[in-house]
Design an enzyme around this catalytic site. Structure first.
Site, short mmCIF file in Angstrom:
data_model
loop_
_atom_site.label_atom_id
_atom_site.label_comp_id
_atom_site.label_asym_id
_atom_site.label_seq_id
_atom_site.Cartn_x
_atom_site.Cartn_y
_atom_site.Cartn_z
N GLU A 20 10.89 -8.42 -2.42
CA GLU A 20 11.39 -7.02 -1.58
C GLU A 20 10.53 -6.84 -0.44
O GLU A 20 9.47 -6.66 -0.31
CB GLU A 20 11.00 -5.86 -2.78
CG GLU A 20 11.96 -4.86 -2.68
CD GLU A 20 11.41 -3.89 -1.76
OE1 GLU A 20 11.77 -4.25 -0.43
OE2 GLU A 20 10.92 -2.88 -1.80
N GLU B 88 11.77 -2.13 11.55
CA GLU B 88 11.25 -1.12 10.63
C GLU B 88 10.17 -0.17 11.07
O GLU B 88 9.19 -0.87 11.43
CB GLU B 88 10.74 -1.90 9.39
CG GLU B 88 10.89 -1.05 7.98
CD GLU B 88 10.58 -1.64 6.69
OE1 GLU B 88 9.82 -2.81 6.83
OE2 GLU B 88 10.94 -1.36 5.86
N LYS C 112 -2.43 -8.83 -7.79
CA LYS C 112 -3.16 -8.36 -6.61
C LYS C 112 -2.78 -7.24 -5.88
O LYS C 112 -1.51 -7.17 -5.22
CB LYS C 112 -3.04 -9.65 -5.58
CG LYS C 112 -4.21 -9.51 -4.43
CD LYS C 112 -4.10 -10.30 -3.30
CE LYS C 112 -3.19 -9.63 -2.37
NZ LYS C 112 -3.77 -8.18 -1.92
N CYS D 19 10.44 1.50 2.12
CA CYS D 19 11.29 0.58 2.85
C CYS D 19 12.66 0.90 2.72
O CYS D 19 13.53 0.48 3.30
CB CYS D 19 11.05 -0.76 1.85
SG CYS D 19 11.08 -0.61 0.17
N TRP E 209 0.92 -1.16 -0.07
CA TRP E 209 0.02 0.00 -0.02
C TRP E 209 0.72 1.29 -0.16
O TRP E 209 0.36 2.37 -0.13
CB TRP E 209 -0.80 0.20 1.07
CG TRP E 209 -0.43 -0.26 2.55
CD1 TRP E 209 -0.09 -1.61 3.07
CD2 TRP E 209 0.80 0.64 3.24
NE1 TRP E 209 0.54 -1.58 4.15
CE2 TRP E 209 1.05 0.04 4.40
CE3 TRP E 209 1.02 1.95 3.26
CZ2 TRP E 209 1.82 0.29 5.40
CZ3 TRP E 209 1.81 2.52 4.32
CH2 TRP E 209 2.37 1.77 5.27
N ASN E 210 2.25 1.22 0.20
CA ASN E 210 2.85 2.39 0.34
C ASN E 210 3.24 3.16 -0.82
O ASN E 210 3.23 4.62 -0.94
CB ASN E 210 4.20 2.26 1.35
CG ASN E 210 5.15 1.33 0.44
OD1 ASN E 210 4.82 0.42 -0.36
ND2 ASN E 210 6.31 1.41 1.16
#
Ligand code: ADP
Length: 477
Positions: A250, A379, A175, A284, A151-152
Site C-alpha cells: 500500500e 503526494e 516493524k 494516503c 507513522w501516519n
C-alpha cells in the site's frame, strides 16, 4: 506528559529484548522526549523469525474459534485502554486527540471483524468430470508474515495488518515506523496479556534497512505486508524476489476530488474538510487535487476557504485543536517546497502558505493549480488544498487519471449515470462517491498503478494471508 510505559523492550518469542542501544522518541508538537526504544538489528530480526516460525505450527493448527476468542480478548483489552492509548498516539504522532480516538476505534474494528472472519475461511468442493475423483480446495495460512508499518496511523496500520494475519493462522514479525513505535509496543503487550501465545506476534524496533534485509532474504517469511512509500515498496519487492514472497503493498496515492456542477455542495464541503485536513493531510487517501466544475467553482471556493480559515492549529493534546504538527522537519520542508514551487509556477495563494512554528504548517488553499505542477503530481502529505477547474467530465476524468498513482478518487454528483461513469473510468483501487470517509474493516482498501496491490479489509483482506491448496481424491467409483 509522562506515560507509564513499563516495557520499552521488544517482545520476541518468550523474550523481552532491550538490546545494547536505544533510540529516543519525541513528541513532534513539543520536542519533549517521550521514551527510548531498543535499537535492534539483524540479529534480533532473525530471532523474531525463529520465534514466529516455531509458533506457526501450533497457531495454525488451532481452530479458527480459538483464534477468534483470543483476538476478541485482545480487542477488549485495547478498548479498555482507549483513553491512554489515544493520549500516547497523539503524543508520538501529533494528531489531535479526537482523531487519535477515532483511529483507535477504526483500528480495533479490524481486530473484531477478523476475529469473526477467521470462522468463515471456507474452502470449496468442485464437481469432477470423473466418477472416481473428488476435488477439494483448502485455504491454508501462508506462514510467517513480515508487517512493516508507517507513522501516519501507528495503531490502525498495525491492527489492519496483524488482525487478518493472525485470524488466518499466520504468525507475525512486526516493524513499526521509527517515528511512532510506542503505541505498537503497547499493542503487542496487550496481545500477550490477551493470551496470544509467545512467538505468534513479535516486534522489532531499529534500523529499517537492517531488519528489512533479513526478513526479505529469509525463506521462512512467506508474506510481506507493507504500507509506506513507493520507493521502499519497490525495494522490498526486489529484495523478496529471490524467495518469491507474496506481497501486499500500500504505497500512497494522489487522490482527486471532482466536484460536479450537480453536486450537493454542503456535502462536498464537509467531505473536503475531512478528506483534506484529517491528520493534517498526512494520509494516503488525502485529497491532493480538487477539480471543481466551472459552474460551482466560485461558490465552493468561497465557502471552502471560510471553513479552512476556522481550523485551529495546535498541540494535538489540546481538545480544541483540529490540526497538529507535521511529523518532522523533513515532512514540513517537503510541504513548504511544494507550495513555493506551485506559487512560482503560477498558483494563487488564497490562504496560509507557510509554516507557523516548529513543524506546524498553516492550513493552506491554492487556486489555479495546473496538472503539470509538482504539487499536483506528488503526494503532498500536508494541510494544503490545491484547487483547479474543469468544464466537462472527459477532462476531469483525464486529469484525475493522469498521475502515476491509483489509490482513490472522490466524486460529488447527484446524477446516477454520472456516478457510474466516474466509478468505472477512474483509475484507482477505490472510488468514493459523495463521501470521503470510505475506509472500514469490511471493505477492501488498496490501490493500483504505483499505489501498489493487494487489499486490506473485508474477506479480500484475509485472502492475502491464505494459500489455495487443491486436493484431488481418488475413490472407488
Ligand atoms: P515514509 O517516507 O512515509 O516514512 P517509508 O516508506 O520510508 O515511508 O517508511 C514506511 C515504513 O517502511 C517504515 O516502517 C520504515 O521504517 C520502513 N522502511 C523504510 N526503509 C525500509 C527498508 N529499506 N526496508 C524495510 N523497511 C523500510
Amino acid at each position: 506528559m509522562v506515560f507509564d510505559l513499563p516495557s520499552q523492550s521488544c517482545r520476541i518469542g518468550s523474550l523481552q529484548v532491550t538490546g545494547s542501544a536505544s533510540s529516543t522518541i519525541r513528541n513532534p508538537a513539543t520536542g519533549e522526549i517521550l521514551a527510548c526504544v531498543p535499537h535492534l538489528g539483524a540479529k534480533e530480526a532473525a530471532l523474531a523469525v525463529d520465534a514466529a516460525s516455531s509458533a506457526f505450527r501450533s497457531w495454525s493448527r488451532g481452530t479458527a474459534y480459538d483464534r477468534a476468542a483470543l483476538l476478541t480478548r485482545w480487542a477488549d483489552l485495547i478498548e479498555d485502554r482507549y483513553a491512554s492509548l489515544a493520549e500516547l498516539l497523539t503524543a508520538e504522532q501529533g494528531k489531535p486527540l479526537k482523531e487519535a480516538q477515532r483511529e483507535l476505534r477504526y483500528g480495533n474494528s479490524f481486530v473484531r471483524w477478523y476475529a469473526e472472519e477467521a470462522k468463515r475461511v471456507y474452502g470449496e468442493t468442485i464437481p469432477s468430470e470423473r466418477a472416481d475423483q473428488r476435488i477439494l480446495i483448502l485455504k491454508q495460512p501462508l506462514g510467517v508474515v513480515a508487517a512493516i508499518t508507517p507513522w501516519n496511523f501507528p495503531v490502525a496500520m498495525v491492527l489492519r495488518k496483524v488482525a487478518p494475519a493472525l485470524a488466518a493462522g499466520c504468525t507475525v514479525v512486526l516493524k513499526p515506523a521509527p517515528e511512532t513505535p510506542l503505541s505498537a509496543l503497547q499493542l503487542v503487550e496487550l496481545a500477550a496479556q490477551a493470551g496470544i501465545p509467545e512467538g505468534v506476534l513479535n516486534i522489532v524496533t531499529g534500523p529499517a534497512e537492517d531488519i528489512g534485509a533479513v526478513w526479505m532474504a529469509d525463506p521462512r517469511v512467506r508474506k510481506v505486508t507493507f504500507t509506506g512509500s513507493t520507493e521502499v515498496g519497490r525495494l522490498l519487492m526486489s529484495q523478496s524476489a529471490r524467495t518469491l514472497k507474496k506481497l501486499t503493498l500500500e504505497l500512497g496515492g494522489n487522490a482527486a476530488m471532482i466536484v460536479c456542477a450537480d453536486a450537493d455542495l454542503a456535502r462536498a464541503l464537509s467531505g473536503s474538510m475531512f478528506g483534506k485536513f484529517r491528520n493534517a493531510g498526512q494520509t494516503c487517501i488525502s485529497v491532493n487535487r480538487f477539480l471543481l466544475h466551472d459552474h460551482i467553482a466560485q461558490s465552493f471556493t468561497e465557502r471552502f476557504v471560510e471553513q479552512v480559515r476556522s481550523l485551529r492549529v495546535g498541540n494535538g493534546s489540546d481538545p480544541s485543536s483540529d490540526i497538529g504538527p507535521l511529523i518532522n522537519e523533513d515532512g514540513c520542508n517537503k510541504v513548504e517546497d511544494l507550495v513555493n514551487d506551485a506559487l512560482r509556477s503560477g498558483a494563487t495563494l488564497l490562504l496560509g502558505g507557510k509554516r507557523i512554528k516548529g513543524t506546524f504548517f498553516a492550513p493552506t488553499v491554492l487556486a489555479d493549480v495546473t496538472p503539470s505542477m509538482r504539487i499536483a503530481q506528488e503526494e503532498i502529505f500536508g494541510p494544503v488544498a490545491c484547487l483547479s477547474t474543469f468544464n466537462d467530465d472527459d477532462t476531469a476524468i483525464r486529469t484525475a487519471n493522469d498521475i502515476s498513482h491509483g489509490l482513490v478518487h472522490y466524486v460529488y454528483t447527484e446524477q446516477l449515470s454520472r456516478a457510474f461513469r466516474y466509478s468505472e473510468e477512474l483509475e484507482a483501487g477505490m472510488v468514493g462517491i459523495n463521501g470521503t470517509a470510505i475506509s472500514c474493516a469490511h471493505a477492501p482498501f488498496g490501490g493500483i498503478k504505483q499505489s501498489g496491490y493487494g487489499r486490506e479489509g473485508g474477506h479480500h483482506g484475509i485472502d492475502e494471508f491464505l494459500q489455495v491448496k487443491y486436493v484431488s481424491i481418488g475413490i472407488a467409483s
